[in-house]
Motif scaffolding. Structure first.
Motif, PDB file in Angstrom:
ATOM      1  N   GLY A  92       0.786  -1.235   0.000  1.00  0.00           N
ATOM      2  CA  GLY A  92       0.000   0.000   0.000  1.00  0.00           C
ATOM      3  C   GLY A  92       0.817   1.285   0.000  1.00  0.00           C
ATOM      4  N   ALA A  93       2.155   1.209   0.044  1.00  0.00           N
ATOM      5  CA  ALA A  93       2.951   2.439   0.007  1.00  0.00           C
ATOM      6  C   ALA A  93       2.796   3.089  -1.366  1.00  0.00           C
ATOM      7  CB  ALA A  93       4.414   2.112   0.261  1.00  0.00           C
ATOM      8  N   ARG A  94       2.989   4.419  -1.407  1.00  0.00           N
ATOM      9  CA  ARG A  94       2.818   5.118  -2.683  1.00  0.00           C
ATOM     10  C   ARG A  94       3.834   6.257  -2.792  1.00  0.00           C
ATOM     11  NH1 ARG A  94      -2.893   7.891  -4.527  1.00  0.00           N
ATOM     12  NH2 ARG A  94      -2.233   8.555  -6.593  1.00  0.00           N
ATOM     13  N   GLN A 207       2.991   2.549 -11.855  1.00  0.00           N
ATOM     14  CA  GLN A 207       3.807   1.344 -11.676  1.00  0.00           C
ATOM     15  C   GLN A 207       3.480   0.681 -10.343  1.00  0.00           C
ATOM     16  OE1 GLN A 207       8.073   2.059 -11.755  1.00  0.00           O
ATOM     17  NE2 GLN A 207       8.345   0.306 -13.106  1.00  0.00           N
ATOM     18  N   TRP A 208       3.309  -0.648 -10.387  1.00  0.00           N
ATOM     19  CA  TRP A 208       3.027  -1.421  -9.179  1.00  0.00           C
ATOM     20  C   TRP A 208       4.152  -2.429  -8.978  1.00  0.00           C
ATOM     21  CZ3 TRP A 208      -0.693   0.458 -12.361  1.00  0.00           C
ATOM     22  CH2 TRP A 208      -1.795   1.089 -11.781  1.00  0.00           C
ATOM     23  N   SER A 252      -7.147 -13.023 -22.648  1.00  0.00           N
ATOM     24  CA  SER A 252      -7.437 -11.604 -22.381  1.00  0.00           C
ATOM     25  C   SER A 252      -8.273 -11.453 -21.110  1.00  0.00           C
ATOM     26  CB  SER A 252      -8.173 -10.975 -23.563  1.00  0.00           C
ATOM     27  OG  SER A 252      -7.285 -10.860 -24.644  1.00  0.00           O
ATOM     28  N   GLN A 253      -9.231 -12.385 -20.917  1.00  0.00           N
ATOM     29  CA  GLN A 253     -10.084 -12.275 -19.724  1.00  0.00           C
ATOM     30  C   GLN A 253      -9.270 -12.472 -18.453  1.00  0.00           C
ATOM     31  OE1 GLN A 253     -13.196 -15.103 -20.552  1.00  0.00           O
ATOM     32  NE2 GLN A 253     -14.277 -13.665 -21.903  1.00  0.00           N
ATOM     33  N   THR A 254      -8.364 -13.467 -18.479  1.00  0.00           N
ATOM     34  CA  THR A 254      -7.518 -13.716 -17.293  1.00  0.00           C
ATOM     35  C   THR A 254      -6.627 -12.508 -17.024  1.00  0.00           C
ATOM     36  OG1 THR A 254      -7.492 -16.031 -17.934  1.00  0.00           O
ATOM     37  CG2 THR A 254      -5.888 -15.383 -16.276  1.00  0.00           C
ATOM     38  N   LEU A 255      -6.050 -11.968 -18.102  1.00  0.00           N
ATOM     39  CA  LEU A 255      -5.178 -10.810 -17.957  1.00  0.00           C
ATOM     40  C   LEU A 255      -5.959  -9.632 -17.359  1.00  0.00           C
ATOM     41  CD1 LEU A 255      -2.528  -9.325 -18.432  1.00  0.00           C
ATOM     42  CD2 LEU A 255      -3.127  -9.067 -20.834  1.00  0.00           C
ATOM     43  N   GLU A 256      -7.155  -9.398 -17.880  1.00  0.00           N
ATOM     44  CA  GLU A 256      -7.961  -8.272 -17.389  1.00  0.00           C
ATOM     45  C   GLU A 256      -8.328  -8.452 -15.911  1.00  0.00           C
ATOM     46  OE1 GLU A 256     -11.166  -7.967 -20.230  1.00  0.00           O
ATOM     47  OE2 GLU A 256      -9.734  -7.518 -21.854  1.00  0.00           O
ATOM     48  N   THR A 257      -8.603  -9.699 -15.511  1.00  0.00           N
ATOM     49  CA  THR A 257      -8.926  -9.956 -14.098  1.00  0.00           C
ATOM     50  C   THR A 257      -7.726  -9.653 -13.218  1.00  0.00           C
ATOM     51  OG1 THR A 257     -10.412 -11.698 -14.828  1.00  0.00           O
ATOM     52  CG2 THR A 257      -9.834 -11.715 -12.508  1.00  0.00           C
ATOM     53  N   ARG A 258      -6.520 -10.123 -13.650  1.00  0.00           N
ATOM     54  CA  ARG A 258      -5.298  -9.855 -12.857  1.00  0.00           C
ATOM     55  C   ARG A 258      -5.016  -8.357 -12.780  1.00  0.00           C
ATOM     56  NH1 ARG A 258      -1.193 -13.355 -11.991  1.00  0.00           N
ATOM     57  NH2 ARG A 258      -0.620 -11.710 -10.558  1.00  0.00           N
ATOM     58  N   LEU A 259      -5.213  -7.673 -13.907  1.00  0.00           N
ATOM     59  CA  LEU A 259      -4.957  -6.231 -13.924  1.00  0.00           C
ATOM     60  C   LEU A 259      -5.909  -5.507 -12.969  1.00  0.00           C
ATOM     61  CD1 LEU A 259      -4.393  -5.660 -17.759  1.00  0.00           C
ATOM     62  CD2 LEU A 259      -2.669  -5.505 -15.957  1.00  0.00           C
ATOM     63  N   GLN A 264      -6.701  -2.020  -8.845  1.00  0.00           N
ATOM     64  CA  GLN A 264      -7.777  -1.590  -7.945  1.00  0.00           C
ATOM     65  C   GLN A 264      -8.581  -0.415  -8.505  1.00  0.00           C
ATOM     66  OE1 GLN A 264      -8.501  -2.893  -4.586  1.00  0.00           O
ATOM     67  NE2 GLN A 264      -7.430  -4.588  -5.545  1.00  0.00           N
ATOM     68  N   GLY A 265      -8.845  -0.449  -9.800  1.00  0.00           N
ATOM     69  CA  GLY A 265      -9.692   0.582 -10.405  1.00  0.00           C
ATOM     70  C   GLY A 265      -9.011   1.922 -10.628  1.00  0.00           C
ATOM     71  N   ARG A 266      -7.680   1.984 -10.497  1.00  0.00           N
ATOM     72  CA  ARG A 266      -6.978   3.282 -10.657  1.00  0.00           C
ATOM     73  C   ARG A 266      -7.320   3.938 -11.997  1.00  0.00           C
ATOM     74  NH1 ARG A 266      -4.570   7.372 -11.451  1.00  0.00           N
ATOM     75  NH2 ARG A 266      -2.584   8.107 -10.580  1.00  0.00           N
ATOM     76  N   LEU A 267      -7.453   3.121 -13.071  1.00  0.00           N
ATOM     77  CA  LEU A 267      -7.852   3.656 -14.379  1.00  0.00           C
ATOM     78  C   LEU A 267      -9.198   3.076 -14.814  1.00  0.00           C
ATOM     79  CD1 LEU A 267      -4.468   3.612 -16.366  1.00  0.00           C
ATOM     80  CD2 LEU A 267      -5.659   5.596 -15.443  1.00  0.00           C
ATOM     81  N   GLY A 268     -10.001   2.661 -13.830  1.00  0.00           N
ATOM     82  CA  GLY A 268     -11.280   2.023 -14.141  1.00  0.00           C
ATOM     83  C   GLY A 268     -11.035   0.650 -14.755  1.00  0.00           C
ATOM     84  N   HIS A 269     -12.002   0.195 -15.524  1.00  0.00           N
ATOM     85  CA  HIS A 269     -11.880  -1.129 -16.132  1.00  0.00           C
ATOM     86  C   HIS A 269     -10.878  -1.090 -17.287  1.00  0.00           C
ATOM     87  CE1 HIS A 269     -12.931  -5.150 -17.104  1.00  0.00           C
ATOM     88  NE2 HIS A 269     -13.406  -4.834 -18.296  1.00  0.00           N
ATOM     89  N   LEU A 270      -9.974  -2.076 -17.320  1.00  0.00           N
ATOM     90  CA  LEU A 270      -8.963  -2.140 -18.387  1.00  0.00           C
ATOM     91  C   LEU A 270      -9.295  -3.305 -19.315  1.00  0.00           C
ATOM     92  CD1 LEU A 270      -5.849  -1.665 -16.084  1.00  0.00           C
ATOM     93  CD2 LEU A 270      -6.645  -0.008 -17.786  1.00  0.00           C
TER      94      LEU A 270
END
Ligand SMILES: Cc1cc2nc3c(=O)[nH]c(=O)nc-3n(C[C@H](O)[C@H](O)[C@H](O)COP(=O)(O)OP(=O)(O)OC[C@H]3O[C@@H](n4cnc5c(N)ncnc54)[C@H](O)[C@@H]3O)c2cc1C
Length: 401
Positions: A92-94, A207-208, A252-259, A264-270
Motif C-alpha cells: 500500500g505504500a505510494r 507502476q506497481w 485476455s479475460q484472465t489478464l484483465e482480471t489480474r490487472l 484496484q480501479g486506478r484507471l477504471g476497467h482495463l
C-alpha cells in the motif's frame, strides 16, 4: 587477397534505434560513416493502431534526437508526454513524482519504435549516410594497425578504422571481436500489450511493485475507444508462460482480471486491445566497452531490466558519448584509436554502473516475499514520498541517459 569493396572511418553494425542514431551522430560530426544491417519495411502509421514496442524517452534522449534532426520528424499526435509518475508498493505504500517537483516540464515522452526508426531513417537519408543492406558475418584486424575489416554474409567486405557494434543483445560483432560478457537471466518475462482504459491517464505513468512482478502502465494517445495505456508487465516466467499458453478469449479475460486485482480501479476497467507479446529479461554487461577498433553500444553493450524503462535511453547515452569522443579527437588520431575509445568508456562507466545497480537492486528488493523486507521496502517508498530533495534527485536522475 583482394581489397575490400568499400572503406570508411566508421561502420555501424546494426540498424535498430541505437545503430541508426549512432550513424547519424557520427555523420553529423563529419565522420565518414556507413551503416550495415537489415532494412525491414516500416508499416505506415494508421489511426488507432500502435506498434507494440513503445519507449519512454528521457528528456536527455529527446534532446539528443532533436540535435540530430530526428525528433522534429516524430508526429506529435503519436506521442504522449509523461508529466507524473505514481509508484505503488506491495503493502500500500505510494510514491508520487511530478515533473514540476524538479523544475522540469515533463518526465519523459512515450513514443512508438516505428515512429522513431522512421524519423531516424529520414534524417540519415538527408545526410546521405550509405546503408549496406546485409549482415555482419566475420571480422579481421590488420596486423599492426587499428584497421578493421568486416566480412558480410553476401561475401562483400568493408574496411574501417572503427567498427561500432549496435547489433543487439546477442551482438555477433561483439562475439567476433572477443569481448567478455557477464550475463544473468531474470526468471521473468516482459509482457507487453496495449489496453483501453475507462478513466483518463492524465499524463501519468503508473507502476506497481508486486512480489510476482512489476506492472507498468504508460500513457498513450487516446483512440476512438477512449483512453489508452501501454502495459509492460515483468511477470515471473512460469506465470507468464501459463498466461500466454491460454487460448483467446480466456487469455485476455484472465489478464484483465489480474490487472483489475492489481490496479484496484486506478484507471477504471482495463480491456486488452492488442495482441500480447513476451520478451525474455536479462542483465548483461560486456567488458570492456571498446577495444582495438571496436566500440559497443546499446543492447550490444548492456541490457538492463525494463522496470525503469531506461534500456534505450542508456543506448542513446552511449551514442552521444561515442560521437563526442570520436568527433572531438585530436586531428592525428584515428576514430578507432585506443585513447579515443578509452575516453568513450570513461564517459559511460558511471551511468551504466548506476543504472545496472538501481534496476537489479530494485528487482531483487521486491522479489523477496519475507514480511520484514516487505515492510522495509514499503516504508522506504513512503518515506521517499515525503522528502522533496530525494524526489528531485530521483526525477533528475531519470531524465538523464
Ligand atoms: C519489455 C521491454 C520494455 C522496454 N521499455 C523500454 C523503455 O520504455 N525505454 C527504454 O529506453 N528502453 C526500453 N526497453 C529496452 C529497449 O527495448 C532496448 O534497450 C533497445 O530496443 C535496444 O536497441 P538497440 O538498437 O541497441 O538493439 P536492437 O533494437 O536489438 O537492434 C539491433 C539491430 O542489430 C541488427 N543485427 C543483428 N545481427 C546483425 C548482424 N549480424 N549484422 C547486422 N545487423 C545485425 C538487428 O537486425 C537490429 O536491427 C525495453 C525492453 C523490453 C524488453
Amino acid at each position: 587477397m583482394t581489397s575490400p569493396s568499400t572503406s570508411f572511418d566508421a561502420v555501424v553494425v546494426g540498424t535498430g534505434i541505437a545503430g541508426l542514431a549512432a550513424a547519424l551522430a557520427l555523420a553529423r560530426r563529419q565522420v565518414r560513416v556507413a551503416l550495415l544491417g537489415p532494412r525491414a519495411e516500416l508499416p505506415a502509421a494508421v489511426a488507432d493502431r500502435y506498434d507494440p514496442r513503445v519507449y519512454a524517452i528521457s528528456p536527455a534522449s529527446r534532446q539528443l534526437l532533436a540535435d540530430l534532426g530526428a525528433w522534429g520528424a516524430v508526429p506529435p499526435p503519436r506521442t504522449t508526454t509523461v508529466e507524473a509518475m505514481d509508484v505503488y508498493g506491495d503493502l500500500g505504500a505510494r510514491l508520487q513524482l511530478q515533473a514540476w517537483q524538479a523544475g522540469q516540464a515533463d518526465l519523459a515522452t512515450i513514443v512508438e519504435s516505428t515512429e522513431l526508426e522512421r524519423a531516424l531513417r529520414n534524417a540519415l537519408q538527408v545526410f546521405g549516410v550509405p546503408w549496406h543492406v546485409g549482415r555482419f558475418a566475420g571480422l579481421t584486424r590488420r596486423a599492426g594497425a587499428n584497421d578493421v575489416e568486416l566480412l558480410l554474409d553476401d561475401g562483400e567486405r568493408m574496411a574501417c578504422r572503427l567498427a561500432v557494434a549496435a547489433d543487439g543483445a546477442q551482438s555477433p560483432l561483439r562475439h567476433a571481436a572477443g569481448f567478455t560478457t557477464h550475463q544473468r537471466d531474470y526468471p521473468a518475462t516482459g509482457l507487453v500489450a496495449h489496453l483501453n482504459a475507462e478513466l483518463p491517464h492524465q499524463g501519468s505513468a503508473l507502476q506497481w511493485f508486486m512480489p510476482d512482478g512489476v506492472l507498468a502502465l504508460l500513457p498513450m494517445p487516446a483512440t476512438a475507444a477512449g483512453p489508452q495505456v501501454s502495459m509492460v508487465w515483468s511477470l515471473k516466467r512460469d506465470q507468464a508462460d501459463a498466461l500466454r499458453a491460454l487460448p483467446e478469449p480466456d487469455r485476455s479475460q484472465t489478464l484483465e482480471t489480474r490487472l483489475a486485482e492489481i490496479t484496484q480501479g486506478r484507471l477504471g476497467h482495463l480491456t486488452v486491445r492488442s495482441s500480447l507479446h513476451g520478451f525474455d529479461l536479462q542483465l548483461q554487461q560486456a567488458t570492456p566497452l571498446a577495444m582495438r577498433g571496436v566500440a559497443l553500444l546499446g543492447d550490444a553493450a548492456h541490457v538492463v531490466h525494463p522496470l525503469a524503462g531506461q534500456g534505450l535511453n542508456l543506448g542513446l547515452g552511449d551514442v552521444a558519448a561515442l560521437a563526442q569522443a570520436v568527433g572531438e579527437r585530436e586531428s592525428w588520431r584515428q576514430p578507432g584509436d585506443d585513447r579515443v575509445l578509452r575516453r568513450y568508456q570513461r564517459a559511460r562507466a558511471e551511468s551504466l554502473a548506476a543504472m545496472r545497480l538501481a534496476t537489479d537492486g530494485l528487482y531483487h528488493l521486491f522479489d523477496v516475499p519475507l514480511p520484514p523486507l516487505a515492510w522495509l521496502r514499503n516504508t522506504g517508498l513512503q518515506w521517499l514520498n515525503h522528502v522533496p530533495l530525494a524526489k528531485r534527485l530521483l526525477i533528475r536522475q531519470a531524465s538523464l541517459f
